[in-house]
Motif scaffolding. Structure first.
Motif, PDB file in Angstrom:
ATOM      1  N   VAL A  29       3.258  26.023  47.944  1.00 16.76           N
ATOM      2  CA  VAL A  29       3.752  26.827  48.360  1.00 16.76           C
ATOM      3  C   VAL A  29       5.607  27.197  47.409  1.00 16.76           C
ATOM      4  N   TYR A  52       4.591  31.420  46.299  1.00 16.33           N
ATOM      5  CA  TYR A  52       4.558  32.367  47.764  1.00 16.33           C
ATOM      6  C   TYR A  52       6.200  32.100  47.974  1.00 16.33           C
ATOM      7  N   GLY A  79       7.123  35.481  45.283  1.00 19.93           N
ATOM      8  CA  GLY A  79       5.906  36.504  45.837  1.00 19.93           C
ATOM      9  C   GLY A  79       5.052  36.716  45.007  1.00 19.93           C
ATOM     10  N   ARG A 136       0.573  36.642  47.053  1.00 20.36           N
ATOM     11  CA  ARG A 136       1.274  35.665  47.688  1.00 20.36           C
ATOM     12  C   ARG A 136       2.355  36.592  48.115  1.00 20.36           C
ATOM     13  N   GLU A 155       4.290  39.395  51.497  1.00 21.38           N
ATOM     14  CA  GLU A 155       3.903  38.780  52.580  1.00 21.38           C
ATOM     15  C   GLU A 155       3.043  39.585  53.081  1.00 21.38           C
ATOM     16  N   GLN A 199       5.857  30.828  53.792  1.00 19.75           N
ATOM     17  CA  GLN A 199       4.782  31.435  54.685  1.00 19.75           C
ATOM     18  C   GLN A 199       3.946  32.066  54.813  1.00 19.75           C
ATOM     19  N   ALA A 200       4.997  33.173  53.151  1.00 19.38           N
ATOM     20  CA  ALA A 200       4.019  34.697  53.324  1.00 19.38           C
ATOM     21  C   ALA A 200       4.653  35.907  54.439  1.00 19.38           C
TER      22      ALA A 200
END
Lengths: 174, 341
Positions: A31, A34, A37, A42, A44, B42-43
């Motif tokens: 993760v 993420y 970014g 990755r 939003e 979690q994007a």
């Protein structure tokens, strides 16, 4: 023999601990990109809604997106397949016979969005393809009664039908 | 009499500072950090509506929750539970190791007292569950208490390791033996204490039903367990209560294993009394920063691990945490006997 099995058990215990720790570490590291970014995939993926409303219009929605239902009652034969297949039992259809044309008169066609799960089964079974999904997805209301979509033509009395029968030849002449 | 009144006033002021000046803003901050941090992992976007970058979302949620339901439905069991909970809360704030100034109360058993609080809190939850008169609530309460009590054993054993190392359970003694830099921390002074520190932290996660071991207080329990029917204002208190558990445990972990409130050596040389006060605030800030790191680590872990079932948690406590804590206690004792302590 006994001492060997003890060591084997301890080894198996330590090994399972190690695997638990390792799997936790690996999933933790997945993760991290993420969080910052990194990379195009990755960023939003969610959008702002309802305030500010997303920049997407209805035309930008996917081709197969299933919005509110629309029934073209002129094409509808009133066969009732949609109502029969509906798992949520949300379509109420009532028809009257039309002796002159042989088609059925769809008097009532109500869809209760309080029950509808937008599964799309009714659209799939619709033979004349009169029932379709629109791309409209905002259907909130303050009253329960407003959750109904009504497409029916209404009940027709016998006298009215006879009147229409008399008018039909005149229309054909014109 | 005057000195007694003065010292009482002083204690009240210190407690008020701990509660209003330290805990409440920290609670607001961590609420935002958790939501934004989880969203980034979690994007998702996370809170974005109220205030710059959604910073005041927590305030908006608080106002909404407070406005939701009037506090008219008071029942005796509810009241009893809140009373016991808040008693535990207020009493433990007096011995939070937030620095030499904010530590109101320090005895030879300071380090063991949080475990007593946990036992009392789980007992109060059990009472609440038993008094609700529904089978699902009884079972929910027993589940919660079982998880808390099972995690109490490894926590106690790992605290004993610190006691073996320091020779005391007093916060001041534990702080004195540690230092500001990493290699002076209890955690890194022996491999067994490192193990004990990890066990202590994990057992706290199980004990306070924190994610990912929060199945006992998850949403399915909200609708069928101990917290059934808790909504609106009562939910605010429940959340604060649970967050306080996390906060307390992280601060205790910092105090026992993470170098306590020790500032760098040069800062305490030759300062006046007014500087002493600001130094004590610096100490508190240092502890808070360390607790912040521990909490963010927990948020991170809770987003990548699935929520564990209650029986998995108790199994994990018995089969992993208890043996490891026993090993660390034994090892630390031998380590100390051979002249390393």
């Amino acid at each position: 023999m006994i001492s060997l099995s003890i060591f084997r058990n301890i080894y198996a215990y330590m090994r399972s601990l190690y695997w638990g720790f390792r799997s936790l570490l690996e999933s933790s590291l997945v993760v991290v990109p993420y969080l910052f970014g990194w990379g195009e995939h990755r960023k939003e993926v969610t959008e702002q809604y309802p305030d500010p409303v997303s920049s997407r219009t209805e035309d930008d929605l996917p081709v197969k997106s299933r919005g509110m239902l629309f029934n073209d009652v002129d094409a509808c034969t009133g066969c009732g397949d949609c109502s029969a297949v509906c798992p949520a039992n949300c379509i109420r259809i009532e028809v009257q016979d039309q002796p002159a044309t042989g088609k059925k008169w769809v008097a009532v066609y109500d869809i209760d969005y309080g029950r509808c799960i937008l599964c799309g089964l009714c659209v799939e079974v619709c033979e004349p393809a009169s029932l379709k999904h629109t791309k409209r997805y905002e259907g909130a209301h303050y009253q329960r009664e407003h959750l109904f979509s009504q497409f029916g033509r209404g009940w027709v009395s016998k006298e009215q039908r006879e009147k229409w029968e008399r008018m039909r030849p005149m229309e054909e002449v014109e | 009499m005057e000195t007694l009144a003065a010292s009482l006033l002083d204690s009240v002021i210190r407690l008020a500072v701990v509660w209003i000046g330290i805990f409440a803003p920290f609670y607001g901050l961590m609420g935002y950090v958790e939501r934004k941090f989880s969203a980034d992992l979690q994007a998702r976007i996370g809170p974005s509506l109220v205030g710059p970058r959604g910073m005041f979302q927590g305030v908006a949620d608080l106002i909404k929750l407070l406005a939701k339901r009037p506090l008219t439905t008071h029942h005796l069991p509810d009241t009893l539970q809140w009373l016991v909970g808040f008693l535990v809360l207020y009493s433990s704030a007096a011995l939070l190791p937030l620095g030499s100034y904010f530590l109101l109360f320090d005895t030879e058993l300071s380090l063991l007292l949080p475990l007593v609080f946990v036992a009392i809190a789980s007992l109060s939850q059990l009472w609440l569950a038993l008094s609700l008169g529904r089978v699902e609530s009884w079972i929910g309460g027993i589940r919660m208490a079982a998880q808390s009590l099972v995690a109490l054993f490894p926590a106690m054993l790992s605290i004993l390791c610190v006691g073996v190392y320091v020779g005391s359970f007093q916060w001041k003694a534990i702080a004195e033996i540690q230092g500001f830099s990493f290699h002076h921390w209890t955690l890194f002074s022996s491999p067994f204490l490192f193990l004990a520190g990890i066990v202590f932290y994990l057992s706290g996660v199980a004990m306070f039903h924190l994610p990912p071991m929060d199945a006992a207080v998850g949403s399915q329990e909200m609708s069928g367990g101990v917290y059934r029917g808790i909504a609106g204002r009562a939910l605010v208190f429940t959340r604060i209560f649970r967050f306080y558990g996390l906060f307390m445990w992280c601060v205790f972990a910092v105090g026992a294993f993470g170098g306590a409130w020790n500032l760098p050596e040069f800062s305490s040389d030759g300062v006046g009394s007014s500087s002493q006060t600001s130094l004590s605030f610096l100490e508190a800030i240092l502890v808070i920063v360390k607790a912040f790191v521990l909490m963010v680590f927990l948020f991170w872990q809770s987003r990548v691990s699935p929520r564990l079932r209650v029986d998995h948690v108790t199994n994990f406590s018995w089969r992993v945490l208890v043996p490891l804590s026993l090993l660390s206690l034994l090892g630390q004792t031998l380590w100390g006997m051979w002249g390393n302590g």
